[in-house]
Design a protein around this motif. Structure first.
Motif, PDB file in Angstrom:
ATOM      1  N   PRO A  20     -22.498 -11.415  16.910  1.00 45.19           N
ATOM      2  CA  PRO A  20     -22.939 -12.842  16.640  1.00 45.19           C
ATOM      3  C   PRO A  20     -23.295 -13.097  15.041  1.00 45.19           C
ATOM      4  N   THR A  21     -22.881 -11.983  14.410  1.00 46.47           N
ATOM      5  CA  THR A  21     -23.239 -12.100  12.883  1.00 46.47           C
ATOM      6  C   THR A  21     -21.681 -12.710  12.215  1.00 46.47           C
ATOM      7  N   LEU A  22     -20.854 -12.853  13.310  1.00 41.40           N
ATOM      8  CA  LEU A  22     -19.394 -13.391  12.771  1.00 41.40           C
ATOM      9  C   LEU A  22     -19.739 -14.575  12.178  1.00 41.40           C
ATOM     10  N   PRO A  23     -19.506 -14.993  11.230  1.00 40.55           N
ATOM     11  CA  PRO A  23     -19.893 -16.394  10.575  1.00 40.55           C
ATOM     12  C   PRO A  23     -19.017 -17.614  10.677  1.00 40.55           C
ATOM     13  N   ILE A  24     -18.948 -17.915  12.329  1.00 44.30           N
ATOM     14  CA  ILE A  24     -18.228 -18.903  12.671  1.00 44.30           C
ATOM     15  C   ILE A  24     -19.106 -20.158  13.347  1.00 44.30           C
ATOM     16  N   ARG A 108     -10.994 -22.789  13.213  1.00 42.88           N
ATOM     17  CA  ARG A 108     -10.807 -22.783  11.584  1.00 42.88           C
ATOM     18  C   ARG A 108     -11.825 -21.753  10.914  1.00 42.88           C
ATOM     19  N   ALA A 109     -12.981 -21.850  11.520  1.00 40.48           N
ATOM     20  CA  ALA A 109     -13.889 -20.974  10.581  1.00 40.48           C
ATOM     21  C   ALA A 109     -13.597 -19.333  10.943  1.00 40.48           C
ATOM     22  N   LEU A 110     -13.256 -19.249  12.245  1.00 43.87           N
ATOM     23  CA  LEU A 110     -12.520 -17.777  12.569  1.00 43.87           C
ATOM     24  C   LEU A 110     -11.385 -17.361  11.318  1.00 43.87           C
ATOM     25  N   ALA A 111     -10.396 -18.341  11.252  1.00 41.47           N
ATOM     26  CA  ALA A 111      -9.208 -18.045  10.579  1.00 41.47           C
ATOM     27  C   ALA A 111      -9.797 -18.016   8.800  1.00 41.47           C
ATOM     28  N   LYS A 112     -10.779 -18.664   8.449  1.00 34.85           N
ATOM     29  CA  LYS A 112     -11.146 -18.703   7.177  1.00 34.85           C
ATOM     30  C   LYS A 112     -12.177 -17.261   7.018  1.00 34.85           C
ATOM     31  N   THR A 113     -12.621 -16.759   7.918  1.00 28.72           N
ATOM     32  CA  THR A 113     -13.156 -15.350   7.838  1.00 28.72           C
ATOM     33  C   THR A 113     -12.174 -14.361   7.767  1.00 28.72           C
ATOM     34  N   GLN A 126      -5.850 -22.370   9.023  1.00 29.42           N
ATOM     35  CA  GLN A 126      -7.111 -22.889   8.702  1.00 29.42           C
ATOM     36  C   GLN A 126      -7.022 -24.590   8.714  1.00 29.42           C
ATOM     37  N   ASN A 127      -5.621 -24.778   8.487  1.00 27.36           N
ATOM     38  CA  ASN A 127      -5.578 -26.456   8.572  1.00 27.36           C
ATOM     39  C   ASN A 127      -4.672 -26.882   9.432  1.00 27.36           C
ATOM     40  N   ARG A 128      -4.110 -26.196  10.457  1.00 27.51           N
ATOM     41  CA  ARG A 128      -3.440 -26.678  11.474  1.00 27.51           C
ATOM     42  C   ARG A 128      -4.330 -27.502  12.486  1.00 27.51           C
ATOM     43  N   LYS A 129      -3.388 -28.553  12.937  1.00 26.30           N
ATOM     44  CA  LYS A 129      -4.155 -29.429  13.955  1.00 26.30           C
ATOM     45  C   LYS A 129      -2.882 -29.484  15.235  1.00 26.30           C
ATOM     46  N   VAL A 136      -6.934 -17.994  17.242  1.00 29.65           N
ATOM     47  CA  VAL A 136      -7.040 -17.227  16.207  1.00 29.65           C
ATOM     48  C   VAL A 136      -7.672 -15.850  16.668  1.00 29.65           C
ATOM     49  N   PHE A 137      -8.511 -15.948  17.622  1.00 29.01           N
ATOM     50  CA  PHE A 137      -9.018 -14.661  18.428  1.00 29.01           C
ATOM     51  C   PHE A 137      -7.867 -13.716  18.732  1.00 29.01           C
ATOM     52  N   ALA A 138      -6.903 -14.075  19.364  1.00 26.96           N
ATOM     53  CA  ALA A 138      -5.599 -13.469  19.553  1.00 26.96           C
ATOM     54  C   ALA A 138      -5.184 -12.977  18.646  1.00 26.96           C
ATOM     55  N   LEU A 139      -4.945 -13.619  17.713  1.00 32.37           N
ATOM     56  CA  LEU A 139      -4.251 -13.105  16.326  1.00 32.37           C
ATOM     57  C   LEU A 139      -5.090 -11.911  15.508  1.00 32.37           C
ATOM     58  N   ALA A 140      -6.418 -12.087  15.485  1.00 32.31           N
ATOM     59  CA  ALA A 140      -7.233 -10.904  14.983  1.00 32.31           C
ATOM     60  C   ALA A 140      -7.185  -9.742  15.871  1.00 32.31           C
ATOM     61  N   ALA A 141      -7.080 -10.048  17.224  1.00 25.55           N
ATOM     62  CA  ALA A 141      -6.870  -8.748  18.058  1.00 25.55           C
ATOM     63  C   ALA A 141      -5.617  -7.935  18.147  1.00 25.55           C
TER      64      ALA A 141
END
Length: 228
Positions: A20-24, A108-113, A126-129, A136-141
């Motif tokens: 929960p401390t992840l800044p998203i 976007r917030a996760l991508a920025k983080t 960060q800017n894709r629509k 993005v969660f899957a990318l991080a994983a």
């Protein structure tokens, strides 16, 4: 039994990703729960448990979780076309403006983080629509060596924890009640993951008309604590 340094690192990365401390800003969304409380659909511990588990069973199992698994596979094989397809597919399942806005904001917030953590591949997102949090969660994983089942468990857990935290504030519930809710959800989440992983492409989708209705109602709710 000893674990390898890579297994330890991936587990710690998963804990970081779902913290929960992840800044998203995930804590600022209730996903319609606030409107469900306002309508009297959720009024105590039992109805909160039923509401959260129903969304898990009929929403995340048919959409977020199996699509997250496909996104994980696409990122793992560097298949950007498949990443974009499943990202856009999941976004199209968001029935209301609030749910779409939430997905865009969290993604976007996760991508920025992640870019701030030197994961440069996340910069494009960060800017894709549109963008989804699951994409993005899957990318991080994948970048952090978190296997697909652990990624789905983490995703389901962080969603459930946010829902319980919102219920504690909104119903309201005590902290002990919140912990009972989480304990109950821990008991069913692995089964929900198994079900999600078994679904073929043609079975993916959501069936939650009440969830959509309260999400739309929340857009016009007079007084509210949460953004969705």
């Amino acid at each position: 039994m000893n674990t390898s340094p890579l297994e330890d690192a991936s587990l710690l990365r998963l804990m970081q990703l779902v913290s929960p401390t992840l800044p998203i800003g995930a804590y600022s969304y209730s996903q319609g729960l606030e409107a469900a409380v306002e309508a009297g659909w959720v009024s105590n511990e039992q109805t909160a448990e039923s509401w959260i588990d129903s969304i898990l069973a009929y929403g995340l199992v048919g959409a977020d979780l199996p699509v997250l698994a496909r996104l994980h596979g696409a990122w793992s094989s560097d298949n950007i076309g498949a990443v974009e397809y499943w990202n856009d597919f999941l976004y199209a399942l968001r029935e209301t403006a609030e749910l779409r806005s939430e997905d865009m904001h969290l993604g976007r917030a996760l991508a920025k983080t992640l870019v701030g953590l030197d994961m440069e591949v996340a910069a494009f997102w960060q800017n894709r629509k549109p963008i989804t949090f699951a994409g993005v969660f899957a990318l991080a994983a994948v970048c952090w060596g978190i296997n697909v089942r652990q990624a789905l468990l983490g995703y389901a857990w962080t969603w459930a924890e946010n829902q319980v935290a919102a219920a504690i504030k909104l119903v309201p519930l005590g902290q002990s009640m919140g912990q009972r809710l989480l304990t109950s959800l821990i008991g069913v989440i692995p089964e929900r993951i198994d079900e999600a992983l078994s679904l073929p492409d043609e079975s993916l989708g959501r069936s939650l008309p009440g969830y959509s209705l309260v999400s739309m109602a929340h857009e016009h709710q007079y007084s509210r604590m949460f953004r969705s």
